[in-house]
Design an enzyme around this catalytic site. Structure first.
Site, short mmCIF file in Angstrom:
data_model
loop_
_atom_site.label_atom_id
_atom_site.label_comp_id
_atom_site.label_asym_id
_atom_site.label_seq_id
_atom_site.Cartn_x
_atom_site.Cartn_y
_atom_site.Cartn_z
N GLY A 124 0.67 -1.23 -0.08
CA GLY A 124 0.00 0.03 -0.04
C GLY A 124 0.94 1.09 0.10
N GLY A 125 2.06 1.16 -0.41
CA GLY A 125 2.86 2.33 -0.43
C GLY A 125 2.50 3.51 -1.48
N TRP A 165 6.32 -5.32 0.58
CA TRP A 165 5.60 -6.14 0.17
C TRP A 165 6.02 -7.74 -0.69
CZ3 TRP A 165 5.34 -6.49 -5.29
CH2 TRP A 165 5.80 -5.15 -6.01
N ASP A 176 8.62 5.25 -9.18
CA ASP A 176 7.85 4.12 -8.53
C ASP A 176 8.73 2.93 -8.43
OD1 ASP A 176 5.98 2.61 -7.55
OD2 ASP A 176 4.85 2.37 -9.30
N ASP A 235 9.83 0.62 -6.38
CA ASP A 235 10.20 -0.17 -5.30
C ASP A 235 11.59 -0.94 -5.32
OD1 ASP A 235 7.10 -0.47 -3.84
OD2 ASP A 235 7.23 0.00 -6.27
N ASN A 238 11.69 -6.69 -11.51
CA ASN A 238 10.57 -6.43 -10.58
C ASN A 238 10.41 -7.32 -9.36
OD1 ASN A 238 7.85 -5.49 -9.22
ND2 ASN A 238 7.95 -3.97 -11.06
#
Lengths: 543, 274
Positions: free
Chosen positions: A202-203, A253, A314, A316, A395
């Site tokens: 939920g970041g 996550w 974005d 992550d 990813n």
């Protein structure tokens, strides 16, 4: 399936709130899988007990029955139709213990299957609220944790639940955070000793990330490490204000790795919030887009490294950290390796956090080298296009590492995009992209790449027509299993990169990584795709 | 309890929506009367769910400018149903979101359309139709008539501006995505086969050749797969289509807004989106 007398005696049917956890039924966790079993990882070939198969995150099985030479004989043994249409993909890695496969799927469905036939023993389906936030955007789950006879699953409404492995019934249910703000939970828990360690999702919403440890017996929280510091804490100097830190992102996550000797947990952290517009969060924004090494007993930060300071793409850094022993510059090292979404491959001394190697493994135009401080020397901020898109050079799909051949296998996304940040109002419960991205499909493709982790030299690669989100698994026999966005599940000769077998699953292999185990003397390989989980093996010569 | 503005706006729309089956009835009748909060809610939903493909400015997909939908004759109901059902054989999925959320999206898109300048109509559609069937119809279909090598144009007037269509006719570009990418296959004996790529993976490729035959090939049986940089469609410069005929043709294309046939749209690419 009969329940043993010991288990029955151990069960104490009760309903109580213990440390914030709703305890539905109490039972022993002493039987079944132990911490020692988890430490031994692949030692029992009939088992795959954790997300990565063992604590190292290598996803490299010692099994040798399937080889590059005979892989062409692989055939489907069974297919399990989940009946659940995923909004993204079937991303989970099943666990297998003693002939039973434990599987989680989209929208917090879960199953126990007969690993021999794919026939179900039980199904669990969580009743989810209809006002999910991040969980509605990404209703996936990546797998169970397992200890004793208990399974542990994260949920889209930001809970951690423990299920009875025999029945799928809920033992306890603990709230992690308020999903209405934007939290969800999608990763597979990591069981370490007497703790269930989890990350949060939920970041992309105005949330503050954390890593938690819970008591497997009661569901009570033991420790929490916030990935964004509080006011006055170390790292707070990298943020402009307390209210910005309170919603600074840094979700966690993807499942981490663990070194039993050092007793350290290694975990990646996600993007800062908001995603693309960074002017209101000036500073490097620790500990977002980083790796953190935590004491497994206390959650205390031992060391950290930030891959993408002040990220506005974005990117992550939520990857499976891969632990290995390598000789670098003539010196034996215990390392942790990360192929990062920002296009760089990193190797650290995992005891100290010292950066040993940091070079591009993709054709990123964002940066081509790191400065003396380990930070990238940025050449392109994203306004000009052609640097990795917002899904990055790789990813969350797990890579694998073959220690014998010293090759790191990673699905690489070669992409171009232009970033268009926009200042937007930040609202709890609403995604805070603060901008958008224009991707250039013409210059985008996928590739499975084998790299030497000590030099980041490319040893071989296999090109896919489109950017791909499939995970990787390798085996001691020299086979690499991976997949593509077109739905092919593929076996490669790990020495050359030549594809030796493929099977069209009919749906993109999206985030999922293969796993393998022995059953009845035969090696099975499992992959999830779309609504289906399929088992493959060589022909049964005993028939 | 924290309630977002999206939820508040959606909640307000629920009151309007009770018992009404169609979006056109659900949304307030006059677009200028739409609650600004609803438009903002729709904007938030658009950025969350649509902007990744359509762009933050709703102009992100080439030749599918969503700021011109109403100017091209779209209605609230049609836009609502398109979002609900998705577009078959493309990467645009169907949506299971609540009606009130789709209505908020429609309101937001309509607010963008209200701000878009209108295009002046000119040209003779009857003559344009004649030109179409003598020039374009061998590759493009309208309704049940026409060819299938190029896109079905039965609804082209709905979502293409006159300017965009003119550019496509004068200087067509090779499609780099979707089911009309030009490709040349070279067989082991040197034969060259040109067509539109319908699908491809690491091991095989599927095309419609220039004779409209659907053919699949294993890449191992081919010497080469060449992604062509020029479109299968020839450029229609002023020497082949004078400005007056072009006006007529554009006027005819602007009238094409009927639902197309169920077939002939070709296979879509793999899904996008993380």
């Amino acid at each position: 399936m009969p329940i043993s007398l010991r288990r029955i005696i151990g069960m104490a049917a009760c309903l109580a709130v213990v440390g914030g956890a709703l305890v539905v039924a109490q039972e022993s966790v002493a039987s079944g899988v132990t911490f020692q079993d988890l430490v031994q990882g692949y030692k029992n070939p009939a088992r795959w007990l954790s997300f990565s198969g063992d604590y190292s995150g290598q996803r490299h099985s010692p099994l040798k029955q399937i080889t590059p030479e005979n892989a062409r004989g692989l055939t489907a043994q069974w297919a399990f139709q989940t009946g659940v249409i995923p909004r993204r993909g079937f991303e989970g890695t099943p666990l297998v213990a003693d002939g039973v496969m434990y599987l989680t799927g989209p929208f917090n469905n879960a199953w126990a299957l007969d690993a021999r036939t794919g026939r179900p023993f039980w199904r669990y389906q969580r009743q989810l609220p209809n006002d999910l936030t991040y969980g509605n955007i990404s209703p996936v789950n990546r797998g169970f944790g397992l200890l004793g006879d208990r399974l542990f699953m994260l949920t889209l409404d930001a809970h951690l639940v423990s299920l009875n492995a025999k029945t799928g019934t809920v033992i306890w249910d603990s709230t992690l955070a308020d999903y209405k703000i934007g939290y969800a939970a999608t990763g597979a828990p990591l069981v370490v000793k007497d703790k269930v360690i989890i990350g949060i999702s939920g970041g992309d919403f105005p949330t503050r990330g954390f890593i938690d440890a819970y008591d497997p017996k009661t569901g009570a929280r033991i420790w929490r490490f916030y990935t964004v510091p509080g006011p006055g804490e170390a790292g707070s100097e990298t943020w402009p204000a307390a209210d910005v830190m309170a919603r600074g992102g840094g979700a966690t996550w993807v499942t981490g790795s663990y070194d039993p000797e050092l007793n350290m947990v290694y975990w990646g952290t996600g993007n800062p919030n908001p995603l693309y517009y960074g002017d209101d969060r000036k500073g490097t924004n620790l500990y977002t887009a980083s790796i953190v090494a935590l004491d497994a007993d206390t959650g205390t930060l031992k060391w950290t490294f930030q891959f993408s300071p002040h990220d506005t793409h974005d990117w992550d850094s939520t990857h499976v950290p891969v632990l290995a022993d390598l000789t670098i510059a003539g010196q034996p090292r215990k390392v942790v390796m990360v192929a990062n979404r920002n296009g760089f491959f990193y190797v650290f001394d995992r005891a100290t956090g010292k950066l040993l190697v940091g070079k591009p493994f993709s054709d990123t135009t964002w940066a081509r080298e790191l400065g003396p401080d380990g930070h990238p020397i940025v050449l392109n901020d994203g306004s000009k296009g052609c640097l990795p898109d917002q899904w990055g050079s790789t990813n969350y799909m797990p890579p694998s590492f073959d220690p014998e051949r010293r090759l790191f296998f990673v699905t690489v996304r070669e992409t171009c995009a232009q970033y268009l940040p926009v200042k937007e109002e930040i609202v709890p419960g609403r995604i805070s992209n603060s901008g958008t991205v224009r991707r250039d499909a013409e210059h985008s493709y996928g590739v499975l790449r084998a790299i030497d982790p000590t030099t980041v030299e490319r040893r071989w690669e296999f090109k896919y027509p489109t950017p791909t989100m499939a995970g990787v698994m390798s085996t001691a026999s020299g086979v690499v299993f991976a997949g593509d966005n077109e739905g092919n599940f593929i076996a490669f000769d790990g020495r050359t990169g030549k594809s030796v077998w493929s099977y069209s699953t009919g749906s993109p292999i999206w985030g999922a990584a293969p796993m393998t185990f022995m059953l009845d003397g035969r090696q099975h390989v499992i992959i999830g795709s779309g609504t289906t989980v399929t088992s493959f093996a060589l022909p049964d010569t005993k028939k | 309890m924290i309630v977002s503005k999206v939820m508040l706006a959606v909640g307000a729309l629920v009151l309007v929506a009770v018992g009404t089956p169609h979006a056109q009835d659900r949304a307030p009748g006059n677009p200028r009367d739409v609650d600004p909060a609803t438009v903002r809610a729709g904007q938030g939903l658009f950025r969350e769910r649509c902007a990744e493909c359509h762009g933050a400015d709703a102009k992100g997909v080439p030749n599918h400018d969503l700021t011109r939908l109403w100017a091209s004759g779209a209605t609230d109901d049609r836009v609502f149903q398109t979002i609900r059902a998705g577009v078959p054989n493309t990467i645009m999925p169907s949506s299971s979101a609540p009606d009130v959320e789709l209505s908020a999206l429609v309101s937001y898109l309509r607010s963008l359309n209200d701000a878009a300048p209108a295009e002046a109509a000119r040209g003779n559609a009857v003559n344009g139709e004649r030109i179409f069937w003598s020039t374009c119809g061998s590759c493009h279909a309208v309704g049940i008539r026409g060819g299938h090598l190029g896109p079905d144009l039965s609804r082209v007037g709905l979502n293409h501006s006159r300017e965009a269509l003119m550019q496509l006719i004068r200087s067509p570009k090779a499609s780099v995505a979707g089911p009309y990418q030009p490709v040349t296959l070279v067989t082991r004996d040197g034969q060259r086969i040109r067509g539109a790529k319908k699908s491809e993976d690491a091991f095989s490729i599927q095309i419609m050749d220039t004779h409209e035959q659907l053919q699949g090939y294993l890449k191992a049986s081919l010497r080469d797969v060449i992604a062509d940089t020029s479109s299968l469609m020839p450029a229609f410069g002023p020497d082949r289509l004078n400005d007056r005929d072009l006006d007529d043709l554009l006027q005819y294309l602007n009238t094409l807004r009927a639902a197309g046939p169920a077939t002939g749209r070709g296979a879509g690419r793999g899904r996008a989106g993380q």
